[in-house]
Enzyme design. Structure first.
Site, PDB file in Angstrom:
ATOM      1  N   HIS A 247      -5.757 -18.063 -51.382  1.00  0.00           N
ATOM      2  CA  HIS A 247      -6.622 -16.792 -51.638  1.00  0.00           C
ATOM      3  C   HIS A 247      -8.353 -16.911 -51.500  1.00  0.00           C
ATOM      4  CE1 HIS A 247      -3.366 -14.537 -53.916  1.00  0.00           C
ATOM      5  NE2 HIS A 247      -2.767 -15.517 -54.050  1.00  0.00           N
TER       6      HIS A 247
ATOM      7  N   CYS B 125      -1.653 -14.172 -49.090  1.00  0.00           N
ATOM      8  CA  CYS B 125      -0.186 -14.207 -50.151  1.00  0.00           C
ATOM      9  C   CYS B 125       0.680 -13.437 -49.948  1.00  0.00           C
ATOM     10  CB  CYS B 125      -0.877 -14.407 -51.411  1.00  0.00           C
ATOM     11  SG  CYS B 125       0.324 -15.456 -52.754  1.00  0.00           S
TER      12      CYS B 125
ATOM     13  N   GLU C 114     -10.208 -14.497 -51.648  1.00  0.00           N
ATOM     14  CA  GLU C 114     -10.778 -13.475 -52.596  1.00  0.00           C
ATOM     15  C   GLU C 114     -10.966 -14.145 -53.858  1.00  0.00           C
ATOM     16  OE1 GLU C 114      -6.541 -12.900 -53.772  1.00  0.00           O
ATOM     17  OE2 GLU C 114      -7.834 -13.205 -51.977  1.00  0.00           O
TER      18      GLU C 114
END
Length: 225
Positions: A202, A85, A204
């Protein structure tokens, strides 16, 4: 040996990245950009967020931090680097990866789950998947539209440097499945080395089995190669 998650003023996905890496057994630590890159760094994450309030352009100010040059030198020596990002914006602004990320087609911040098709499974970041496999990750960005000259995009495609494309749940790459207007639905690309990559979604945020899907773990496993 530890993955360094670089913090800039305005980073806000840094702790998420550390926890997600530790979830898959990869040691990670937060590193403030002014402190320099630790000597025992085995990998680098540029995390998501809004470094320096996205002034000038998203990622532009963070890309001028001295630590980025240290990351570039480490990457040239084969140290894996992943930008997510805002980290992808920093990667492109610093020249670690090609192209640029600019304002979404909607001109609005978008936070939603998207589907991605794995375009090249022969990289550290995609080795856990099969080519053509569809995974689901969240996005949260206002400047996620990937742009690059047509000639350069053709070169990237010929060199298999496209990691992911936005697609529908059946793997079809369509305009409707493109959340931000990225050219050719590109969601992630490789640098000159396949150990360097950036992506707008994302991983994560999709790495913990107790709170949702874990499709993002495969991307993060690039640090355990």
């Amino acid at each position: 040996m530890t993955v360094s998650v670089i913090q800039f003023g305005g980073s806000n996905c840094d702790r998420d990245a550390v926890q997600a890496l530790e979830e898959i057994g990869v040691g990670a630590e937060l590193v403030w950009h002014e402190d320099g890159l630790p000597e025992d760094t085995s990998g680098v994450v540029f995390p998501g967020g809004f470094s320096y309030g996205d002034y000038l352009r998203a990622g532009a100010m963070a890309a001028r931090s001295p630590i980025v040059e240290a990351v570039r030198e480490a990457a040239d020596d084969g140290t894996p680097m992943l930008g997510v990002c805002n980290g992808a914006q920093i990667g492109s602004e610093s020249g670690l990866t090609p192209g640029a990320f600019t304002t979404n087609r909607s001109a609005r911040f978008q936070c939603e789950h998207v589907h991605l098709r794995v375009e090249n499974a022969d990289t550290p970041w995609t080795a856990a998947y099969d080519e053509g496999e569809v995974i689901e990750l969240p996005i949260a960005h206002g400047e996620g539209r990937f742009e690059v000259a047509d000639e350069r995009l053709a070169e990237l495609e010929d060199a298999d440097r496209i990691l992911f494309r936005y697609c529908d749940e059946d793997g079809e790459v369509t305009e409707d499945a493109n959340p931000n207007g990225s050219k050719h639905n590109v969601a992630g690309v490789l640098g000159e080395r396949d150990s360097v990559a950036v992506l707008m979604p994302h991983p994560e945020r999709a790495a913990f089995s107790d709170i949702g899907p874990t499709d993002g773990q495969g991307v993060l496993q690039g640090f355990s190669e």
